[in-house]
Design an enzyme around this catalytic site. Structure first.
Site, mmCIF file in Angstrom:
data_model
loop_
_atom_site.group_PDB
_atom_site.id
_atom_site.type_symbol
_atom_site.label_atom_id
_atom_site.label_comp_id
_atom_site.label_asym_id
_atom_site.label_seq_id
_atom_site.Cartn_x
_atom_site.Cartn_y
_atom_site.Cartn_z
ATOM 1 N N GLY A 1 0.964 -1.222 -0.099
ATOM 2 C CA GLY A 1 0.014 0.219 -0.053
ATOM 3 C C GLY A 1 0.862 1.108 -0.272
ATOM 4 O O GLY A 1 0.517 2.007 0.617
ATOM 5 N N ASP B 1 9.253 4.487 -8.770
ATOM 6 C CA ASP B 1 8.926 2.833 -9.023
ATOM 7 C C ASP B 1 9.030 2.265 -10.593
ATOM 8 O O ASP B 1 7.767 3.208 -11.166
ATOM 9 C CB ASP B 1 7.849 2.249 -8.240
ATOM 10 C CG ASP B 1 6.955 1.275 -8.109
ATOM 11 O OD1 ASP B 1 8.242 0.124 -9.329
ATOM 12 O OD2 ASP B 1 6.289 0.342 -7.570
HETATM 13 N N1 LIG Z 1 -5.851 0.459 3.777
HETATM 14 C C1 LIG Z 1 -6.631 -0.745 2.570
HETATM 15 N N2 LIG Z 1 -7.434 -0.901 2.506
HETATM 16 C C2 LIG Z 1 -7.548 -1.454 1.514
HETATM 17 N N3 LIG Z 1 -7.048 -1.537 0.055
HETATM 18 C C3 LIG Z 1 -5.984 -1.328 0.459
HETATM 19 C C4 LIG Z 1 -5.333 -0.656 1.311
HETATM 20 N N4 LIG Z 1 -4.339 0.094 1.379
HETATM 21 C C5 LIG Z 1 -4.396 -0.961 -0.039
HETATM 22 N N5 LIG Z 1 -5.311 -1.223 -0.711
HETATM 23 C C6 LIG Z 1 -5.538 -1.625 -2.115
HETATM 24 O O1 LIG Z 1 -4.655 -2.687 -1.930
HETATM 25 C C7 LIG Z 1 -3.848 -2.817 -3.985
HETATM 26 C C8 LIG Z 1 -2.081 -2.572 -3.012
HETATM 27 O O2 LIG Z 1 -1.978 -1.252 -3.111
HETATM 28 P P1 LIG Z 1 -0.330 -0.218 -4.023
HETATM 29 O O3 LIG Z 1 -1.050 0.338 -5.093
HETATM 30 O O4 LIG Z 1 -0.779 1.012 -2.927
HETATM 31 O O5 LIG Z 1 0.312 -0.843 -3.266
HETATM 32 P P2 LIG Z 1 2.274 -0.608 -3.991
HETATM 33 O O6 LIG Z 1 2.670 -0.848 -2.708
HETATM 34 O O7 LIG Z 1 1.966 0.536 -3.910
HETATM 35 O O8 LIG Z 1 2.637 -1.578 -4.426
HETATM 36 P P3 LIG Z 1 3.151 -2.016 -5.641
HETATM 37 O O9 LIG Z 1 4.534 -2.352 -4.463
HETATM 38 O O10 LIG Z 1 2.673 -2.861 -6.011
HETATM 39 O O11 LIG Z 1 3.687 -0.393 -6.539
HETATM 40 C C9 LIG Z 1 -4.107 -1.586 -4.268
HETATM 41 O O12 LIG Z 1 -5.571 -2.195 -5.241
HETATM 42 C C10 LIG Z 1 -5.440 -0.378 -2.858
HETATM 43 O O13 LIG Z 1 -6.303 0.012 -3.389
#
Ligand SMILES: Nc1ncnc2c1ncn2[C@@H]1O[C@H](COP(=O)(O)OP(=O)(O)OP(=O)(O)O)[C@@H](O)[C@H]1O
Length: 609
Positions: A297, A322
């Site tokens: 997230g 990223d």
């Molecule tokens: N607290 C939360 N509750 C529900 N869904 C969430 C929450 N936080 C993140 N998500 C969901 O999880 C998924 C991944 O989130 P995000 O893209 O922010 O992660 P990331 O760490 O940036 O991933 P990556 O490493 O692939 O870039 C998304 O679909 C997002 O909507």
């Protein structure tokens, strides 16, 4: 009818001006019996008498006859009601001001103030100028160009009482005029006032910004659910003496009516304390880098932080370094293209930038190849300079160029952002949020600047040696100029890398926020990340534990098991030597996808408190 007394106590700094620029046609003339209201938003005059006042208005009339808010209103005035201290901007019909009756209703206390009464309805005929003159008070007139409203004029009070958070400077548009957007942040007390649309406070941060300015043309009024923005041409007297023109945008926050984004069920876990007050305080630029394991997230947290900063008055830039960008998905807007793209939705300017890592890597490869890579090697081979070739081998340049070390693209991406931000055009941004690549990448990135700094330093030294050893031959080959250009580029790249390293370690302006989820694997990885960051002297204070399943009264066995696991992971954090010292921010798993500005605002309000 009892004759109301008129009492006006204009401030001595009051000035008045009528521009000749935009005279209204005869068909819009209001006959001399007319009473006009002096309110740009409401047409309310004439329905009640101006208050008999001990209340007094510090009236400032400003020349804005080219104001186009309404065909009828071609005169603008700014005044402070002495009853409630509310500063208001009103527009009126100039003919009414000159020949009829003009009253202005204070937006704060609803009192009416008499601006002009040429018909003698309320006493001796005259206008505010006459009334002021009778009191021996100064009335200033000016043309559009000479109108200089101070920040206090727009704020309506002493700026020292405001918490000056941010300002926006300018971007040049294609026609080389300035786009100036002024943003301000206000204290909690003044915030309450703003919600009632009574006053606004402005601030400037940049020293290059003018000390005084005036709006002389209103271009647009934009309303959205919680803000009203005024866009207008701005003239100001910069330090360089001559007047300039630009656009001004002023937002007045209104009480937020209703959160348009609804989540079906969310339980905020224990007191989420992120210390957001500290994060938002101050007008100096701050960088926040959010990183962690893939999929935890990071992007959602980074985007929600950026939205929160923007909504708190900080012109903000959110950058994805990223290689697998997801900012566009998170904001539900197309932010691709490697350029700054404005994000629709927040109250204050928010821009996003997705850096193209492939392009950045290519750029690096081009520069190094020209000067220190195979280009130099071939050249030296040709010249029979064997001993220098040996030194080249030591540098492992071929390896560097053919298989760029992981993290290189991100380092270049960040250095590119720094380059952007050093330019005057982008000096407006006071908060920069980085959505970084997953952990492994970030760790390599941290050690990369040192590695590159050393490598590029060696390349440059080598270039000097080659230059002295082969200057005669090179001039025959006509390659001197090319090499010099490439070498300069390389030197600039090296300097940028050093800046990236410095930025990462600057405790005053930078913070790395670790994002994780409550699983044993993610916590272990976060612990390692924290350790590495500390080793590299990167400031880390906060740890977000995202996607915590809220406690539930239902008999969902799966949920209960999952939550139990999560609680175990949370305990692990609390006893982890690396993580336990960090400020723990617990963010719940919500049952909708976090996508789009309203959703990010919602998430931001949960996390960033
Ligand atoms: N607290 C939360 N509750 C529900 N869904 C969430 C929450 N936080 C993140 N998500 C969901 O999880 C998924 C991944 O989130 P995000 O893209 O922010 O992660 P990331 O760490 O940036 O991933 P990556 O490493 O692939 O870039 C998304 O679909 C997002 O909507």
């Amino acid at each position: 009818m009892a004759e109301p007394t008129r009492q006006f106590l204009p401030s001595t700094s009051a000035h008045f001006g009528i521009s000749e620029y935009h005279r209204r046609g005869l068909q819009t003339l209001i006959n001399s019996n007319s009473v006009t209201d002096a309110d740009q938003e409401q047409h309310e005059a004439g329905n009640s008498m101006p208050s008999k006042s001990n209340d007094s208005s510090a009236v400032k009339l400003s020349a804005t006859s080219n104001l186009k808010t309404s065909a009828r209103h071609d005169l603008a005035m700014i005044f402070t009601c002495k009853v409630c201290e509310t500063r208001s901007v009103k527009t009126a019909c100039r003919e009414s001001y000159e020949k009829g009756v003009v009253v202005a209703r204070c937006g704060g206390c609803n009192n009416l103030h008499l601006i002009a009464d040429h018909l003698g309805w309320f006493g001796e005929p005259g206008s505010i100028e006459d009334f002021l003159a009778a009191r021996g008070e100064e009335v200033k007139k000016g043309s559009v160009d000479t109108l200089n409203l101070t920040l206090e004029d727009l704020a309506g009070r002493e700026l020292s009482t405001c918490d000056l958070i941010s300002s926006v400077q300018s971007q040049r548009n294609s026609r080389s005029t300035f786009f100036v957007s002024l943003c301000w942040q206000i204290t909690r007390t003044s915030k309450a006032k703003l919600r009632n649309m009574t006053t606004a406070a402005c601030c400037f941060r940049s020293t290059s910004l003018p000390s005084s300015f005036s709006i002389h043309k209103k271009l647009a009024v934009k309303r959205n659910s919680n803000a009203v923005s005024f866009m207008g041409l701005l003239s100001f007297s910069p330090k360089t003496s001559s007047f300039s023109t630009g656009l001004i945008s002023i937002s007045l926050k209104q009480r937020r009516s209703k959160n348009s984004f609804q989540v079906r069920a969310v339980v905020a876990p224990s007191e989420a304390v992120s210390g957001f007050d500290e994060m938002v305080a101050g007008t100096q630029r701050k960088y926040y880098m959010l990183g962690g394991k893939g999929g935890v997230g990071k992007t959602s947290c980074a985007a929600s932080l950026a939205v929160k900063f923007a909504n708190n008055g900080h012109p903000t830039l959110v950058v994805s370094t990223d290689p697998a960008h997801s900012l566009s998905d998170s904001f539900a807007q197309d932010l691709t293209g490697g350029q700054l793209v404005p994000v629709e939705g927040p109250d204050f300017p928010l821009f996003a930038l997705e850096i193209n890592p492939e392009k950045a890597r290519e750029e690096f490869r081009n520069v190094t190849q020209k000067d220190g890579g195979t280009g130099v090697k071939d050249f030296m081979d040709g010249m029979g300079l064997g001993m220098l070739v040996e030194q080249l081998g030591e540098l492992k340049l071929g390896e560097l160029l053919d298989t760029p070390p992981p993290g290189l693209d991100e380092a270049i991406a960040i250095s590119k952002v720094i380059q952007f931000l050093e330019s005057q055009e982008y000096s407006m941004f006071t908060r920069i949020v980085f959505d970084t690549a997953p952990t492994g990448h970030t760790l390599r990135l941290l050690s990369l600047p040192d590695f590159l700094d050393a490598s590029i330093g060696k390349i440059l030294k080598l270039r000097e040696k080659i230059a002295s050893a082969t200057s005669a031959i090179k001039s025959v080959f006509g390659q001197e100029q090319n090499r010099q250009g490439a070498s300069d580029k390389l030197e600039r790249l090296r300097e940028r890398m050093v800046k990236v390293r410095e930025l990462f370690r600057d405790t005053d302006s930078t913070e790395f926020v670790i994002v994780t989820i409550p699983t044993v694997m993610a916590v272990s990885e976060s612990s390692r990340l924290s350790e590495s960051l500390k080793k590299e002297n990167v400031p880390v204070k906060r740890l977000i534990v995202n996607q915590i399943i809220p406690p539930s009264a239902s008999d969902c066995k799966f949920c209960a098991m999952k939550r139990k696991d999560q609680m175990r992971a949370l305990e692990m954090i609390k006893s982890d030597s690396e993580l336990s010292s960090l400020m723990l921010i617990e963010a719940p798993l919500v049952d909708v996808e976090i996508r789009g500005v309203p959703a990010l605002r919602f998430m931001g309000d949960i996390i960033w408190k």
